[in-house]
Design a protein around this motif. Structure first.
Motif, short mmCIF file in Angstrom:
data_model
loop_
_atom_site.label_atom_id
_atom_site.label_comp_id
_atom_site.label_asym_id
_atom_site.label_seq_id
_atom_site.Cartn_x
_atom_site.Cartn_y
_atom_site.Cartn_z
N GLN A 27 12.42 37.86 -4.79
CA GLN A 27 11.61 36.97 -3.97
C GLN A 27 11.92 35.49 -4.23
O GLN A 27 11.95 34.67 -3.33
N THR A 28 12.15 35.15 -5.50
CA THR A 28 12.28 33.74 -5.85
C THR A 28 13.73 33.26 -5.93
O THR A 28 13.98 32.07 -5.96
N GLY A 29 14.67 34.20 -6.02
CA GLY A 29 16.06 33.80 -6.25
C GLY A 29 16.31 33.42 -7.70
O GLY A 29 17.38 32.97 -8.06
N GLN A 30 15.29 33.59 -8.55
CA GLN A 30 15.44 33.28 -9.96
C GLN A 30 15.89 34.54 -10.71
O GLN A 30 15.63 35.65 -10.27
N ALA A 57 3.32 34.03 -5.71
CA ALA A 57 3.64 33.85 -4.29
C ALA A 57 4.81 32.91 -4.05
O ALA A 57 5.28 32.80 -2.92
N ASP A 58 5.30 32.26 -5.09
CA ASP A 58 6.42 31.34 -4.91
C ASP A 58 7.65 32.12 -4.42
O ASP A 58 7.90 33.24 -4.85
N SER A 59 8.39 31.52 -3.49
CA SER A 59 9.58 32.23 -3.01
C SER A 59 10.67 31.23 -2.66
O SER A 59 10.45 30.03 -2.67
N ASP A 60 11.85 31.75 -2.38
CA ASP A 60 12.94 30.84 -2.02
C ASP A 60 12.91 30.52 -0.52
O ASP A 60 13.84 29.94 0.01
N GLY A 61 11.83 30.92 0.13
CA GLY A 61 11.64 30.55 1.53
C GLY A 61 12.40 31.41 2.52
O GLY A 61 12.36 31.15 3.71
N GLY B 53 27.78 27.45 -4.74
CA GLY B 53 27.17 28.43 -3.84
C GLY B 53 26.02 29.22 -4.45
O GLY B 53 25.43 30.05 -3.78
N LYS B 54 25.70 28.97 -5.74
CA LYS B 54 24.61 29.73 -6.38
C LYS B 54 23.34 28.89 -6.37
O LYS B 54 23.21 27.93 -7.13
N ASN B 55 22.41 29.23 -5.49
CA ASN B 55 21.14 28.52 -5.44
C ASN B 55 20.09 29.30 -6.21
O ASN B 55 20.04 30.52 -6.13
N LYS B 56 19.28 28.58 -6.94
CA LYS B 56 18.14 29.23 -7.61
C LYS B 56 16.89 28.61 -7.01
O LYS B 56 16.81 28.47 -5.80
N LYS B 57 15.93 28.22 -7.86
CA LYS B 57 14.76 27.51 -7.32
C LYS B 57 15.23 26.20 -6.67
O LYS B 57 14.68 25.76 -5.67
#
Lengths: 441, 131
Positions: A27-30, A57-61, B53-57
């Motif tokens: 969800q977050t890309g983390q 609820a935080d997300s990468d949009g 190309g690697k995106n995180k927060k």
């Protein structure tokens, strides 16, 4: 229904608690390591603490995220001396290989500002499925005098499951433990799992400027019918909770990014009325203090230290009138301290000390205890390996694994070091080797 | 040939080299990229990856020095950042990292700011190597 049964239930229910949910990463890309020390749940970094407080609820949009995860915990458990009876049906007196948990999670963002962490667990030892930890929350951030302030509400089924720090009992070390061995003595405070999954509560909280956390909430017991439907069963219903039931929490966090300090206090107060139709209650007043420190640095070497002390005052009026307690008043104290070191978010070593002490009561702590004493103390040692969960890890964010070796040593168990149960069993006979494979996807 | 004149010549040459360095990176010549890599790991890596190309927060930090703000494809920027019109020169990064909210009002970088000027200089020297 006595405090003893509550305590035993607490032990049974509380031992294998284990969380890490890859749907949060998707969800977050983390990566897992952003939120978790050692790249695996549930030990939270400040980043993870903030994620939980802001409602999962935080997300990468980006759209198309499904807030569902799965988890399996398998284990080999060996006690120093075989148990007198197999610890559960379908198990042996010693050297058990078990599927401790197979869980499905609804974990992540449900809508703007609304998130959930709800776990459904098949317990391979009991061979039964039940609703496990559940925490649904709504949180929003406001600017107050130039400082970000999060306001939220949590609806949950276990006092403390909503707490974002790893010092309280639900998310404290060890993060997983033997289901068919010994992780602690039989006596436990009420807040230490005594009510888990049999209550429903709501609390409101605020987190000011990434520093001050304050929360206030209350709980009600689920009806036996609902407990039965959620898989807890009716048999161990502990009764009704009084209308005065209060849960509160205050904590201060100092996040210096390279290191983090946290200190807090918490409390839980309730009356448990065993006979739902009426009659006397047992009163519990739990008060805790806790503190933690994390050295994060460049994340190559991470060190953590957690400690907590809970003092419980009991008025066992119901147990006393049912002749299940020898006195009306009792106390029970739990002290915990543990330290861990992680190298490269991969290799971990942890050491914990636990100490339960309390006032003697020949009936409350009768069979299976020496001298009517609830006292138990010992150490937990753990070494673990978490190969993935970092930036660029193989199979991320789907492949997640922790392999661990845990050893729990007792110097006192249920009141004595030697012959605590009257049949010659010593505390050290319960020393438990627990090898686990914990995976989630 | 170790004459004093030789030594002086060498010194001049050395100063010239350092001077040259100063000219290419005006405000941050003192930055130590190796130390900056540690600062990045301590302060930024949770949210930014050095990989292209690697995106995180946050968006990838690859090639950020000299980049126009809000231009990493496939990253969901705040309106504030997209509208900022900033080009990430070392000075701008320095100001942003010191006080993100001041430089980009309405921005979404939840970072409180790095007060240590030396650490920022090292960090920017490191960011400049990400290309």
């Amino acid at each position: 229904m006595t405090a003893l049964v509550l305590a035993a239930g607490a032990l049974l229910g509380a031992s294998p608690a284990a969380q890490a949910v890859p749907s949060f990463a998707r969800q977050t890309g983390q990566e897992c390591a952003a939120c978790h020390v050692g790249a695996y749940g549930p030990q939270l970094t400040p980043y993870g603490i903030k994620f939980k407080i802001s409602g999962y609820a935080d997300s990468d949009g980006k759209s198309g995220k499904v807030p569902i995860s799965g988890m399996l915990v398998g284990a080999y458990t060996r006690t120093d001396k075989a148990q007198d009876e197999p610890p559960a049906d379908h198990t042996h007196r010693n050297n058990n290989v078990t599927l401790d948990e197979a869980s499905l999670f609804l974990a992540g963002r449900l809508a703007d500002n609304l998130g959930a962490f709800v776990q459904l667990t098949y317990d391979g030892v009991e061979q039964a499925t039940a609703l496990d930890h559940a925490d649904v929350r709504y949180a929003r951030t406001f600017d107050i005098a130039g400082k970000d302030t999060v306001f939220g509400v949590s609806v949950n089924n276990n006092p403390g499951v909503q707490d974002p720090f790893n010092t309280m009992t639900v998310w404290g070390f060890p993060y997983t433990g033997p289901a068919v061995g010994f992780g602690g003595g039989d006596a436990a405070t009420l807040i230490n799992g005594g009510l888990e999954h049999r209550v429903l509560g709501a609390s409101a909280y605020a987190f000011w400027d990434n520093h001050l956390y304050a929360e206030l909430g209350t709980y009600r017991a689920l009806s036996p019918a609902v407990q039965s439907r959620t898989g807890q069963g009716r048999a161990d219903d502990m009764g009704k909770l009084g209308g005065n039931t209060a849960y509160w929490r205050l904590a201060w966090m100092e996040d210096l990014r390279k290191q983090v300090f946290q200190a807090g206090v918490f409390g839980f107060k309730t009356n448990v009325q065993p006979d739902r139709q009426g009659g006397p209650s047992n009163k519990y007043d739990d008060l805790g203090v806790d503190a933690s420190y994390q050295f994060l640095g460049t994340r190559k070497h991470i060190g953590t230290l957690y400690t907590s002390y809970i003092r419980e005052r009991q008025s066992n009026d119901a147990a006393f009138s049912a002749e299940e307690a020898a006195r009306r008043r009792g106390t029970l104290n739990e002290f915990k301290i543990n330290a861990s070191y992680y190298y490269d978010q991969t290799w971990g070593l942890s050491l914990g000390r636990f100490l339960t002490t309390g006032k003697r009561d020949s009936m409350l702590y009768g069979d299976g205890y020496a001298n009517g004493s609830p006292n138990t103390s010992g150490y937990v040692l753990q070494a673990d390996w978490t190969p993935w969960g970092k930036e660029g890890s193989w199979g991320a964010p789907w492949a997640n694994l922790r392999l661990g070796l845990q050893y729990t040593l007792f110097d006192k168990f249920n009141g004595a070091s030697h012959n605590y149960d009257g049949t010659g069993r010593d505390a050290k006979d319960n020393n438990t080797l627990f090898l686990f494979a914990w995976t989630s996807f | 040939m170790n004459t004093p004149i030789d030594a002086i010549l060498r010194l001049i040459l050395l100063l010239g080299l350092v001077g040259g360095g100063v000219h290419t990176l005006p405000a941050h010549a003192a930055g130590d990229a190796a130390k900056g890599a540690d600062v990045f790991a301590e302060e930024c890596a949770e949210c930014h990856s050095p990989k292209e190309g690697k995106n995180k927060k946050g968006p990838s930090a690859f090639g950020v020095v000299g980049r126009k703000a809000g231009t990493v494809a496939d990253f969901n920027y705040s309106d504030g950042l997209k509208a900022s019109g900033i080009t990430w020169s070392p000075d701008k990064i320095d100001a942003y990292v010191t006080a993100p909210k001041k430089v980009v009002p309405g921005g979404r970088m939840k970072y409180e700011g790095l007060e240590d000027a030396k650490a920022r200089a090292d960090l920017i020297a490191y960011l400049a190597t990400l290309r």
